[in-house]
Scaffold this active site. Structure first.
Site, PDB file in Angstrom:
ATOM      1  N   HIS A 146       0.727  -1.060   0.003  1.00  0.00           N
ATOM      2  CA  HIS A 146      -0.140   0.251  -0.113  1.00  0.00           C
ATOM      3  C   HIS A 146       0.999   1.310   0.117  1.00  0.00           C
ATOM      4  O   HIS A 146       0.348   2.110  -0.694  1.00  0.00           O
ATOM      5  CB  HIS A 146      -0.938   0.046   1.236  1.00  0.00           C
ATOM      6  CG  HIS A 146      -1.986  -1.114   1.227  1.00  0.00           C
ATOM      7  ND1 HIS A 146      -1.882  -2.256   2.021  1.00  0.00           N
ATOM      8  CD2 HIS A 146      -3.177  -1.202   0.517  1.00  0.00           C
ATOM      9  CE1 HIS A 146      -2.934  -2.914   2.017  1.00  0.00           C
ATOM     10  NE2 HIS A 146      -3.609  -2.542   0.873  1.00  0.00           N
ATOM     11  N   GLN A 173     -19.006  -5.419  -1.754  1.00  0.00           N
ATOM     12  CA  GLN A 173     -18.132  -6.488  -2.838  1.00  0.00           C
ATOM     13  C   GLN A 173     -17.922  -7.946  -1.954  1.00  0.00           C
ATOM     14  O   GLN A 173     -17.092  -8.686  -2.572  1.00  0.00           O
ATOM     15  CB  GLN A 173     -16.792  -5.826  -2.889  1.00  0.00           C
ATOM     16  CG  GLN A 173     -15.782  -5.587  -1.743  1.00  0.00           C
ATOM     17  CD  GLN A 173     -14.622  -4.913  -2.066  1.00  0.00           C
ATOM     18  OE1 GLN A 173     -14.628  -3.826  -2.546  1.00  0.00           O
ATOM     19  NE2 GLN A 173     -13.485  -5.403  -1.872  1.00  0.00           N
ATOM     20  N   LYS A 285      -2.549  -6.426  -7.909  1.00  0.00           N
ATOM     21  CA  LYS A 285      -2.739  -7.324  -7.227  1.00  0.00           C
ATOM     22  C   LYS A 285      -3.834  -8.083  -7.921  1.00  0.00           C
ATOM     23  O   LYS A 285      -3.807  -9.287  -7.986  1.00  0.00           O
ATOM     24  CB  LYS A 285      -2.788  -7.275  -5.766  1.00  0.00           C
ATOM     25  CG  LYS A 285      -1.785  -6.300  -5.183  1.00  0.00           C
ATOM     26  CD  LYS A 285      -1.883  -6.269  -3.796  1.00  0.00           C
ATOM     27  CE  LYS A 285      -1.197  -5.383  -2.824  1.00  0.00           C
ATOM     28  NZ  LYS A 285      -1.512  -4.879  -1.363  1.00  0.00           N
ATOM     29  N   ASP A 286      -5.011  -7.452  -8.023  1.00  0.00           N
ATOM     30  CA  ASP A 286      -6.074  -8.047  -8.736  1.00  0.00           C
ATOM     31  C   ASP A 286      -6.159  -7.460 -10.189  1.00  0.00           C
ATOM     32  O   ASP A 286      -6.687  -6.265 -10.422  1.00  0.00           O
ATOM     33  CB  ASP A 286      -7.501  -7.654  -7.730  1.00  0.00           C
ATOM     34  CG  ASP A 286      -8.477  -8.398  -8.453  1.00  0.00           C
ATOM     35  OD1 ASP A 286      -8.684  -8.761  -9.655  1.00  0.00           O
ATOM     36  OD2 ASP A 286      -9.541  -8.590  -7.687  1.00  0.00           O
ATOM     37  N   MET A 320       2.762  -9.414  -1.051  1.00  0.00           N
ATOM     38  CA  MET A 320       2.343  -8.692   0.315  1.00  0.00           C
ATOM     39  C   MET A 320       0.641  -8.454   0.287  1.00  0.00           C
ATOM     40  O   MET A 320       0.215  -8.392  -0.933  1.00  0.00           O
ATOM     41  CB  MET A 320       2.984  -7.313   0.530  1.00  0.00           C
ATOM     42  CG  MET A 320       4.239  -7.388   0.841  1.00  0.00           C
ATOM     43  SD  MET A 320       4.899  -5.889   1.343  1.00  0.00           S
ATOM     44  CE  MET A 320       6.538  -6.358   1.891  1.00  0.00           C
ATOM     45  N   SER A 322      -2.882  -8.130   2.578  1.00  0.00           N
ATOM     46  CA  SER A 322      -3.892  -7.935   4.007  1.00  0.00           C
ATOM     47  C   SER A 322      -4.165  -9.277   4.699  1.00  0.00           C
ATOM     48  O   SER A 322      -4.138  -9.371   5.853  1.00  0.00           O
ATOM     49  CB  SER A 322      -4.759  -6.930   3.973  1.00  0.00           C
ATOM     50  OG  SER A 322      -4.291  -5.621   3.645  1.00  0.00           O
ATOM     51  N   ARG A 323      -4.399 -10.097   3.584  1.00  0.00           N
ATOM     52  CA  ARG A 323      -5.108 -11.413   4.171  1.00  0.00           C
ATOM     53  C   ARG A 323      -4.035 -12.481   4.466  1.00  0.00           C
ATOM     54  O   ARG A 323      -4.256 -13.529   5.012  1.00  0.00           O
ATOM     55  CB  ARG A 323      -6.005 -12.150   3.031  1.00  0.00           C
ATOM     56  CG  ARG A 323      -7.244 -11.471   2.997  1.00  0.00           C
ATOM     57  CD  ARG A 323      -8.250 -12.090   1.950  1.00  0.00           C
ATOM     58  NE  ARG A 323      -9.622 -11.782   1.827  1.00  0.00           N
ATOM     59  CZ  ARG A 323      -9.844 -10.830   1.083  1.00  0.00           C
ATOM     60  NH1 ARG A 323      -9.346 -10.277  -0.038  1.00  0.00           N
ATOM     61  NH2 ARG A 323     -11.194 -10.420   1.139  1.00  0.00           N
TER      62      ARG A 323
END
Length: 432
Positions: A146, A173, A285-286, A320, A322-323
């Site tokens: 981030h 979402q 990332k996505d 990296m 968050s999950r």
């Protein structure tokens, strides 16, 4: 003695009396010096000699009872530290530069904004000041990935930039069966990390971005048999306007997460209308999400520059996310098979084995042997995200797999100039 007549007194009034102002002795200093010495180490008159304080400093004031005698200043207890006030310059409320931290150690506390109207007004003031407003949308629990988006936001303009980081876990979402309730959050830590960058001007963290309705009112999606998000499941039926990018949201993650991209496109459009940024930065990332946002901005004529930022990875190669905090130590080790399989796929494509089905089979086998549950493995065009049979054009290999209770997604871009020569750019990523 004969008294003088009134006429004689007028003619000879006698010796004139002069009223003089009493002056201090010649050795006495001016009153200003006396007042300054009251704050010094000696108030006895005549003053005893004492060391002259350094230029630009003031000795601390001390109360002394009348008649008491103070020993010379040199006899103070050794090792006693002066107060911060004694080190300050006269008339200054800050310590001199010698005791202030260097610029590299100073932090800039960003302004925290929770109201939508206040955020709207803040952005317009920055634009009047001639600054470019750059938005970095996040869902919090920030990591180095981030923070790399923040750096990309600063580098997006040659002029002054006002960076806004939004922190909002978007309920629309998530499906009711997904991990909205367990999504990690640490707002205090996020603020410290953003302040340490020194470049974030504001943090937008609204309590809610949706209009909530009655919980007993059925939603249109529920009545028609369509997908329902956590927003509607929790009584957000009053919100009934959605943004959908119809073709790009199909396939890949859209197959197993039917409400995900509808919620993403809607909340990003809302953030664009509230913040009114000139630049918005998204990570790859996505990959499907990044393509979808680019297409929405193009189709709806948002005057916003979209910047795609590459992934930041751990030292062992894990992307990296968050999950990642929800991964057990064993599952985390197994999850490294995603990045290894994609690197092997790139190597195979560069060596001439560019048949898509063969490469996909190799990735599925690698993930299964590591203990992962494969959701999908696809090789698609970079812009339209349609499957390709051979890697003979710019494409991206996308993977989604479960390790334990955590779903991770990775991808690798391959830029091709011809059917037999490839210039590949690695972009391994994980879902945040």
């Amino acid at each position: 003695m004969r008294a003088k007549s009134p006429e004689a007194k007028l003619l000879n009034p006698g010796p004139r009396v002069q009223h003089r102002r009493r002056l201090p002795p010649p050795s006495a200093p001016p009153l200003a010096q006396i007042r300054r010495r009251r704050a010094g180490p000696c108030r006895i008159w005549p003053p005893r000699p004492h060391p002259t304080p350094p230029q630009g400093s003031r000795a601390p004031a001390r109360r002394i009872s009348r008649g008491s005698r103070r020993p010379p200043a040199a006899s103070k207890a050794p090792g006693r530290r002066r107060s911060l006030r004694s080190r300050r310059s006269p008339g200054s409320r800050l310590p001199p530069d010698s005791v202030r931290p260097p610029p590299s150690c100073r932090v800039h506390e960003p302004e925290v904004i929770r109201d939508k109207a206040a955020m709207h007004a803040w952005s317009r003031r920055r634009r009047v000041e001639g600054k470019v407003v750059a938005l970095v949308p996040t869902m919090g629990f920030l990591h180095e990935g981030h923070l790399s988006l923040v750096s990309a936001a600063v580098a997006a303009s040659a002029g002054p930039v006002a960076v806004v980081v939004s922190i909002y876990v978007n309920p629309s979402q998530f499906a009711p069966t997904e991990d909205l309730a367990t999504y990690p959050s640490d707002f205090a830590s996020d603020l410290r990390k953003l302040a340490a960058t020194g470049v974030v001007a504001a943090v937008f963290c609204p309590p809610d971005l949706y209009v909530r309705g009655s919980a007993d009112r059925p939603s249109a999606a529920g009545v028609s048999g369509g997908a329902v998000s956590c927003l509607e499941d929790a009584g957000g039926h009053a919100h009934e306007t959605w943004v959908q990018v119809e073709q790009l949201e199909k396939g890949l993650c859209g197959s197993s997460r039917p409400v995900f991209f509808r919620g993403v496109a809607t909340v990003v459009a809302k953030l664009f209308n509230i913040v009114e940024p000139d630049v918005a930065v998204f990570g790859k990332k996505d990959y499907q999400q990044w393509c979808l946002i680019c297409r929405m901005v193009r189709d709806l004529d948002f005057a916003i520059q979209i910047v795609g930022s590459e992934i930041v990875r751990e030292a062992d190669g894990l992307a990296m996310s968050s999950r990642n905090v929800n991964l057990s130590e064993e599952d985390r080790e197994k999850a490294l098979s995603i990045s290894r399989s994609l690197v092997d796929a790139r190597t195979a494509a560069l060596s001439g084995s560019n048949h898509s089905q063969h490469i996909k089979d190799q990735i599925v086998q690698t993930l299964a042997e590591a203990g992962g549950q494969v959701d999908y493995v696809e090789i698609v065009e970079q812009e339209r995200l349609v499957p390709v049979e051979r890697i003979d054009r710019p494409c991206v290999i996308c993977v989604a797999a479960w390790f334990g209770k955590v779903r991770l997604i990775d991808n690798i871009e391959i830029q091709s100039t011809s059917s037999d020569k490839y210039n590949s750019v690695v972009c391994l990523s994980a879902e945040s």
